[in-house]
Design a protein around this motif. Structure first.
Motif, mmCIF file in Angstrom:
data_model
loop_
_atom_site.group_PDB
_atom_site.id
_atom_site.type_symbol
_atom_site.label_atom_id
_atom_site.label_comp_id
_atom_site.label_asym_id
_atom_site.label_seq_id
_atom_site.Cartn_x
_atom_site.Cartn_y
_atom_site.Cartn_z
ATOM 1 N N SER A 19 60.764 -6.184 33.715
ATOM 2 C CA SER A 19 59.769 -6.260 32.508
ATOM 3 C C SER A 19 59.167 -5.141 31.851
ATOM 4 N N GLY A 20 58.860 -5.059 30.596
ATOM 5 C CA GLY A 20 58.319 -3.946 30.052
ATOM 6 C C GLY A 20 57.519 -4.247 28.802
ATOM 7 N N THR A 21 56.759 -3.435 28.199
ATOM 8 C CA THR A 21 55.901 -3.824 27.107
ATOM 9 C C THR A 21 56.269 -2.594 26.041
ATOM 10 N N ILE A 22 56.463 -3.235 24.936
ATOM 11 C CA ILE A 22 56.999 -2.067 23.650
ATOM 12 C C ILE A 22 55.673 -1.655 23.108
ATOM 13 N N LYS A 66 54.429 -6.515 22.839
ATOM 14 C CA LYS A 66 55.451 -7.363 23.222
ATOM 15 C C LYS A 66 55.783 -7.248 24.869
ATOM 16 N N GLN A 67 55.934 -8.132 25.562
ATOM 17 C CA GLN A 67 56.494 -7.902 26.741
ATOM 18 C C GLN A 67 57.857 -8.434 26.436
ATOM 19 N N ILE A 68 58.913 -7.784 27.043
ATOM 20 C CA ILE A 68 60.266 -7.943 27.271
ATOM 21 C C ILE A 68 60.937 -8.029 28.531
ATOM 22 N N ASP A 98 70.846 -13.232 14.489
ATOM 23 C CA ASP A 98 69.500 -13.335 14.813
ATOM 24 C C ASP A 98 69.492 -13.385 16.494
ATOM 25 N N VAL A 99 68.633 -12.549 16.692
ATOM 26 C CA VAL A 99 68.288 -12.458 18.353
ATOM 27 C C VAL A 99 67.172 -12.640 18.653
ATOM 28 N N THR A 100 67.026 -13.526 19.394
ATOM 29 C CA THR A 100 65.504 -13.906 19.952
ATOM 30 C C THR A 100 65.101 -13.387 21.338
ATOM 31 N N LEU A 101 64.344 -12.415 21.483
ATOM 32 C CA LEU A 101 64.015 -11.586 22.688
ATOM 33 C C LEU A 101 63.661 -12.630 23.827
ATOM 34 N N LEU A 102 64.149 -12.147 24.994
ATOM 35 C CA LEU A 102 63.781 -12.767 26.223
ATOM 36 C C LEU A 102 62.557 -12.058 26.803
ATOM 37 N N SER A 103 61.325 -12.957 27.101
ATOM 38 C CA SER A 103 60.090 -12.475 27.573
ATOM 39 C C SER A 103 59.523 -13.303 28.707
ATOM 40 N N PRO A 104 58.663 -12.666 29.305
ATOM 41 C CA PRO A 104 57.912 -13.572 30.445
ATOM 42 C C PRO A 104 57.236 -14.691 29.676
ATOM 43 N N SER A 105 56.935 -15.964 30.337
ATOM 44 C CA SER A 105 56.101 -17.042 29.811
ATOM 45 C C SER A 105 54.639 -16.302 29.762
ATOM 46 N N LEU A 106 54.604 -15.661 31.336
ATOM 47 C CA LEU A 106 53.062 -15.315 31.452
ATOM 48 C C LEU A 106 53.038 -13.624 31.393
ATOM 49 N N THR A 107 51.947 -13.028 31.283
ATOM 50 C CA THR A 107 51.845 -11.626 31.376
ATOM 51 C C THR A 107 52.114 -11.247 32.952
ATOM 52 N N VAL A 108 53.000 -10.390 32.917
ATOM 53 C CA VAL A 108 53.422 -9.663 34.270
ATOM 54 C C VAL A 108 53.263 -8.162 34.218
ATOM 55 N N LYS A 109 53.100 -7.575 35.210
ATOM 56 C CA LYS A 109 53.252 -6.175 35.410
ATOM 57 C C LYS A 109 54.390 -5.408 35.043
ATOM 58 N N ASN A 110 54.275 -4.289 34.161
ATOM 59 C CA ASN A 110 55.326 -3.554 33.649
ATOM 60 C C ASN A 110 56.206 -3.103 34.845
ATOM 61 N N GLY A 111 57.462 -3.303 34.778
ATOM 62 C CA GLY A 111 58.657 -2.877 35.820
ATOM 63 C C GLY A 111 58.999 -3.804 36.859
ATOM 64 N N LEU A 112 58.301 -4.584 36.888
ATOM 65 C CA LEU A 112 58.884 -5.779 37.766
ATOM 66 C C LEU A 112 60.368 -6.315 37.547
ATOM 67 N N GLN A 113 60.842 -6.553 38.834
ATOM 68 C CA GLN A 113 62.334 -6.879 38.643
ATOM 69 C C GLN A 113 62.557 -8.481 38.295
ATOM 70 N N VAL A 114 63.545 -8.959 37.797
ATOM 71 C CA VAL A 114 63.910 -10.148 37.574
ATOM 72 C C VAL A 114 65.105 -10.322 38.773
#
Length: 115
Positions: A19-22, A66-68, A98-114
């Motif tokens: 996870s990261g924030t632009i 935006k978190q991505i 057209d590309v829709t970005l994937l993002s967490p549905s809730l705010t999470v800490k930047n750098g967490l692993q999927v």
């Protein structure tokens, strides 16, 4: 549309999706296709750059903060005079432009692993 070949769990584990924030968005004038240059904060992993062809659905203002989700363990890829350091993940639209970005549905800490 066909499904890609089956992979093993070990193959999936090789991908480091975080996870990261632009934090900055700029037009990428030298790209062949309309693109943005992004800077993304991945917390303890630091800030990484990415080129993304997402101009048809997102304005620069939409993207700031935006978190991505992105793959952070691909090798750097040179695109014109820019080095992309991660791959931002998204879903292709029916026109494959057209590309829709994937993002967490809730705010999470930047750098967490999927996983």
């Amino acid at each position: 549309m066909s499904v890609k070949p089956e992979i093993s769990w070990a193959d999936f584990e090789k991908l480091d999706i975080r996870s990261g924030t632009i934090i900055s968005v700029n037009d990428f004038e030298k790209a062949r296709n309309p693109s943005y240059q992004l800077e993304i904060d991945f917390g303890d992993l630091g800030i990484r750059k990415s080129s993304a062809q997402i101009t048809s659905l997102y304005s620069k203002e939409d993207l700031l903060g935006k978190q991505i989700l992105a793959i952070v363990n691909f090798p750097k890829k040179q695109i014109a005079n820019f080095f992309s350091e991660c791959l931002v993940l998204g879903v292709y639209g029916e026109n494959h432009q057209d590309v829709t970005l994937l993002s967490p549905s809730l705010t999470v800490k930047n750098g967490l692993q999927v996983g």
